[in-house]
Write an enzyme that holds these catalytic residues in place. Sequence first.
Site, PDB file in Angstrom:
ATOM      1  N   HIS A   4      41.195  34.869  29.739  1.00 30.14           N
ATOM      2  CA  HIS A   4      41.146  36.211  30.321  1.00 30.14           C
ATOM      3  C   HIS A   4      39.872  36.344  31.136  1.00 30.14           C
ATOM      4  O   HIS A   4      38.812  35.905  30.700  1.00 30.14           O
ATOM      5  CB  HIS A   4      41.183  37.262  29.204  1.00 30.14           C
ATOM      6  CG  HIS A   4      41.494  38.640  29.707  1.00 30.14           C
ATOM      7  ND1 HIS A   4      40.591  39.371  30.437  1.00 30.14           N
ATOM      8  CD2 HIS A   4      42.608  39.404  29.588  1.00 30.14           C
ATOM      9  CE1 HIS A   4      41.149  40.537  30.753  1.00 30.14           C
ATOM     10  NE2 HIS A   4      42.367  40.586  30.247  1.00 30.14           N
ATOM     11  N   ARG A  31      40.558  46.659  35.677  1.00 29.04           N
ATOM     12  CA  ARG A  31      40.821  46.254  37.050  1.00 29.04           C
ATOM     13  C   ARG A  31      42.069  46.937  37.567  1.00 29.04           C
ATOM     14  O   ARG A  31      42.150  47.307  38.724  1.00 29.04           O
ATOM     15  CB  ARG A  31      40.937  44.732  37.148  1.00 29.04           C
ATOM     16  CG  ARG A  31      39.578  44.048  37.112  1.00 29.04           C
ATOM     17  CD  ARG A  31      39.712  42.542  36.931  1.00 29.04           C
ATOM     18  NE  ARG A  31      40.327  42.232  35.650  1.00 29.04           N
ATOM     19  CZ  ARG A  31      41.361  41.415  35.492  1.00 29.04           C
ATOM     20  NH1 ARG A  31      41.862  40.784  36.515  1.00 29.04           N
ATOM     21  NH2 ARG A  31      41.864  41.214  34.298  1.00 29.04           N
TER      22      ARG A  31
END
Lengths: 661, 244, 252
Positions: free
Chosen positions: A257, A273
């Site tokens: 990740h 994000r």
Amino acid sequence: MKIIYTDALIVGGGLAGLRSAIAAREKGLDTIVLSMVPVKRSHSAAAQGGMQASLANTVMGEGDNEDVHFADTVKGSDWGCDQKVARMFVTTAPKAIRELAAWGVPWSRIGKGDHTVVINGKKETITEKDESYGLINARDFGGTKKWRTCYTSDATGHTMLYAVANEALRRDVEIHDKKEAISVIHDSGVCHGVIVRDLINGELSAYVARGTMIATGGYGRIYKQSTNAIICKGIGTAIALETGIVELGNMEAVQFHPTPIVPSGILLTEGCRGDGGVLRDKDGYRFMPDYEPEKKELASRDVVSRRMIEHIRKGKGVKSPYGDHLWLDISILGREHIEKNLRDVQDIAISFNGIDPADEGEKGWMPVLPMQHYSMGGIRVKPTGESTTMRGLFCAGEAACWDLHGFNRLGGNSVSEAVVSGMIVGEYFTQYCEETHLNTNTSVIEAHLQAQIDYLAEILERDGGLNIFDIKDEMRTIMQEKVGIFRNGDDLLDAVHQLEDLLKKTKEITVESKSMGNNPGLNEVYRVTKMLKLALCVAKGALQRTESRGAHYREDYPKRDDMHWLKRTITTWPDTADTLPTVHYEEIDILEMEMPPAFRGYGSKDSLIPNPLSAQREEEIEQIKKSLETVNRFTVQEALLDFALPGNLKHKNERVGVGYA
Amino acid sequence: MPENENYREIEITVFRYNPQDKTSKPEYQTYTLTETPGMTLYIALIQIWSKMDHDLSFDFVCRAGICGSCSMVVNGKPRLACKTRTSEFEDGKITLLPLPVFKHIKDLSVDTGNWMNEMSKNLESWIHTQEETDLSRIEKPVDPAVAEEVFELDRCIECGICLASCSTKVMREDFVGAVGLNRVARFQLDPHDQRTDEDFYELVGDENGVFGCMSLMGCEDHCPKNLPLQTKIAYMRRKMVKVK
Amino acid sequence: MLNREYVTELLTGKDTTKHKSRMPARIDFLQSVSGLLLALFILFHLVFEGSILLGKEAMYRLTKMFEGEPFIEGGEPLIISVLAFIIFALFILHAGIALRKFPSSYREYRRYIEHKALLNHNDTNLWYIQITTGFIMFFLGSIHLYMMMTQPENIGPYASSDRIYSDWMWPMYLVLLISVVLHAGIGVYRLIIKWGWFDGKDPRGNRQRSRKIAKVLVGLYLLLGLASLGTYMKIGYEHQNDYGKRYVEQKK
Ligand SMILES: Cc1cc2nc3c(=O)[nH]c(=O)nc-3n(C[C@H](O)[C@H](O)[C@H](O)COP(=O)(O)OP(=O)(O)OC[C@H]3O[C@@H](n4cnc5c(N)ncnc54)[C@H](O)[C@@H]3O)c2cc1C
Ligand code: HEM
Ligand code: HEM
Ligand code: SF4
Ligand code: F3S
Ligand code: FES
């Protein structure tokens, strides 16, 4: 000898295990769920960002449906997934989320009219349809065409797990927590249950059932840096492997990740994000648009992670006592948005790093670095969830290689998978339990139990002076450094040798406390031994796969090679005396695909060695479509790929504005 | 390990006892270790366990403050150990005790899971409705503000800290505590749940329920999730008193 | 005759035919109402007692007013008796209900004390004060009220002062004063939280505010009470040689 009998036995009380247990109880089976920790503390609770289901309620999700979700999933998997399973999954996901809503998961809902969102670092206003008011909202997540990720602020997994666990309690599912399965009971290719160690008093007992399901989650903790909970050691996967019969699939497919926080490794959700947060380097420069002009920060996880490491290698990382890192900046979303929608993220940054991400400018930037996050690999099962090689052993959730994710999982697809597989596999599992009668004699069970008692006693007798914790640290460092985001032949070969060495060394350890009771030192020995076997499966699989696909990236073989490697890696451990796994491959048939392999859309087009069968299948598909005289997407789909689902799960899903179309 | 001489030494004293072992006696054991930047009690305890004492028992799962496993009493205060930074303690002395009111397993480990499951069952902590859900149909709409309010209460992680901070619970074993009252308030607010206040009264309308709470506020002041326990207990009390 | 409902309850521990008793709700409510009434009463009581600070005449007039003088010539002390009896009933009711909150065994008491010491949490500590003062008042308040019921005529600038000074009642009043002010102050603060009266938009902040206000009120009332008590003692001291002599009104 303590033997406990039940109809359906489920090892693992995360989303997958508990949802399966509900399926079994619905049919009136006596059902026991075993868990190392209280079930509501399972790792599923940690999922923050959300669950994918193509509801298409929000304007940003308009036009979404099973087909779009399917395409995203297949593309995301780098064509490594089983398309039949992907179809089963996308068809069931909307039902899963609606079931969860009815069970009280407080999904974030769509408000009236205009609201402001941050897209691509800029504030924009979107207007919701009136008929969507109050329906389940969705946010943007990496690798998806539409806004499809449904969420409850940033505690999605937690609210899902609690709803499912409470429903399980309501149906009198028996929950036995602080119990660890340490071995599978099997006889002539049929599974009869597991041997269990009570983590409170150390007692061993046998749990015997008509059918057994493993839903024990991932194995991320074989890596030094991981976002996973510390119980994600893959013990369930390992005990299946140790039967010598059960196959593991795609163990080398390990996802990293992009944004765990440094140094603790606690995940900052993709929602950061998705909502508009950006990545910055040591100069405060937003670098992702340079690498991925189209998707930028929202490119697929594997891509963003690699780009970040690439950028750090160019000397753009921020120096720190814990190595280089980059910055995640969400302050541009505004304090109000953060305090409402990303509160847990803020809480993590403040509690663990003393940073308030809502603070404007550099002060609020959070240090991040890609770390291990998800295990695509696991127990290889058929679409029904039953092991390919052992009758009566089922597997669901992250522990399984069902194979929905191929070589890369999309964010939001795994809690979704956990619940959906609980509905589908849970149903097939229940059918199996209903149809099967316990057919084993106690001597088999007793022999298995005795073997484990002897094994633990033997561990306590070992006296080589080595410390199991050192061995564990070494394993985790090797995995981190040599079997990480960027891989190459030399390092992988090294890793395999070193890990094999470590596995041998476990025979030379000494455990201080000789108690067979509650003895955390003893736990560590058998756990690390099992973890080492999984680590070897990962490393050896990675070494042999001389291509780059999804999360598996070989610097020495940077291309995806559909000519030679469109296949699943299968690892087994035929003999307990072995010190290395046995690897073979299962072909993935392009000619059966609904969506033949193509360019995934990242990097340059020549990073792919195509297989001529792709074009052939493409043509076939065109032919079929033409011959159908209809553009009805259900008819077309059916003609391309046939799949089955139990019960009502195959029904069409209704959507706002388009009905059942 | 300390490359930097400026790192200080800290002393962590741990309650040791194994009720399963007849020969074990309750005692306190002190470990001295070097504090590293950003050290949490999770890091410290793992270090003690892997380097000094393999036999020490404690519970961590997520190590991120989200699963509720690691509650313990830190210098008198029940809190999540994984979210407690050692630098908070100026004198560098930290005493750790297992959570009171729960069944003691060993050292810092207690059995919260079974208690919480019982509580969830007794309070029927699930949606009650006569409506059949057709999973193919569009879901029932919910006002976003209401969904958010329910979510706010759904954030409880069953860590047990409210119970360990509640003198009422300490005195009266059968008290459901803030965790239970909050749970009932959560379903009371949920539009999917068709139960009436009369129904909820059957669950918490007594001295083991909302009328047992003496507003001591230990729960409110220690809850690691900052749940609005003060207002929600008062809310339930008002609702329950009005039941005819 | 066999009463099936009761036997079912006896055997299964739950009564399936009836709903749960509403008594706990009523009782909880009564506790708050009685506490609040008592607190309001004390609020005024201490102010009225404080009239002595304005002089003997003021106190005398007030007393007479309570005896109903404007309507009854010379006043009727029996009114005070009745009032005292009503308050006494409330007092006993409140204490009786509150009893259920007391630790019911030594073990419970020890567990509370140990837990309180471990936690050292402000509101939990306050509760200790509340039960202790409640316990004290159970005795002292009863004595005081008994006196007021039986000798309502012995109230007045001199009579009261003599009782306080020459009859050695001041130590009791001192303790009672401190107890009642603390108990009422904490009690009202707890009431506010218990029912969520002033939660507003910021319940946490408002709780701190309520707590501050309660503290200030407790302080003020203690000062007022002490000043009055001091004044009674001063008058009692000066009046000790005339013990028993009643105050005579200055002018009509
Ligand atoms: C930090 C983080 C954030 C995430 N966020 C998202 C997200 O936003 N969206 C998304 O889709 N996915 C997300 N994921 C992934 C997702 O959470 C998991 O893949 C999913 O929850 C796995 O569910 P599960 O039921 O398979 O296993 P788990 O929830 O891991 O449950 C495993 C269960 O097995 C038990 N167990 C394990 N071993 C044994 C044994 N030997 N004996 C008995 N019991 C055992 C455990 O006690 C536990 O109950 C995230 C993952 C992480 C690490
Ligand atoms: C109707 C009932 C009551 C009457 C008529 C009454 C009357 C009086 C009078 C006349 C005095 C002055 C001293 C004296 O004459 O002895 C006094 C003092 C006092 N009373 Fe009461 N009282 C009543 C109820 C209570 C109650 C219920 C309490 C608290 C439990 C209480 C607490 C006190 C205290 C603390 C003082 C001392 C005041 C000071 O220091 O200024 N009284 N009361
Ligand atoms: C015999 C004397 C008394 C005893 C034993 C007593 C005891 C108690 C106790 C134990 C409580 C706490 C209840 C709880 O925590 O739920 C309480 C509450 C309270 N008391 Fe008293 N008390 C007495 C007299 C008084 C008096 C004289 C007053 C008024 C001045 C008073 C006012 C209050 C108030 C306002 C509360 C809060 C009520 C509530 O929480 O619902 N009490 N009392
Ligand atoms: S209410 Fe708060 S303190 Fe209590 S269990 Fe839930 S999260 Fe923990
Ligand atoms: S601490 Fe206990 S008494 Fe009530 S206010 Fe909280 S539950
Ligand atoms: S370990 Fe999960 S909350 Fe601390």
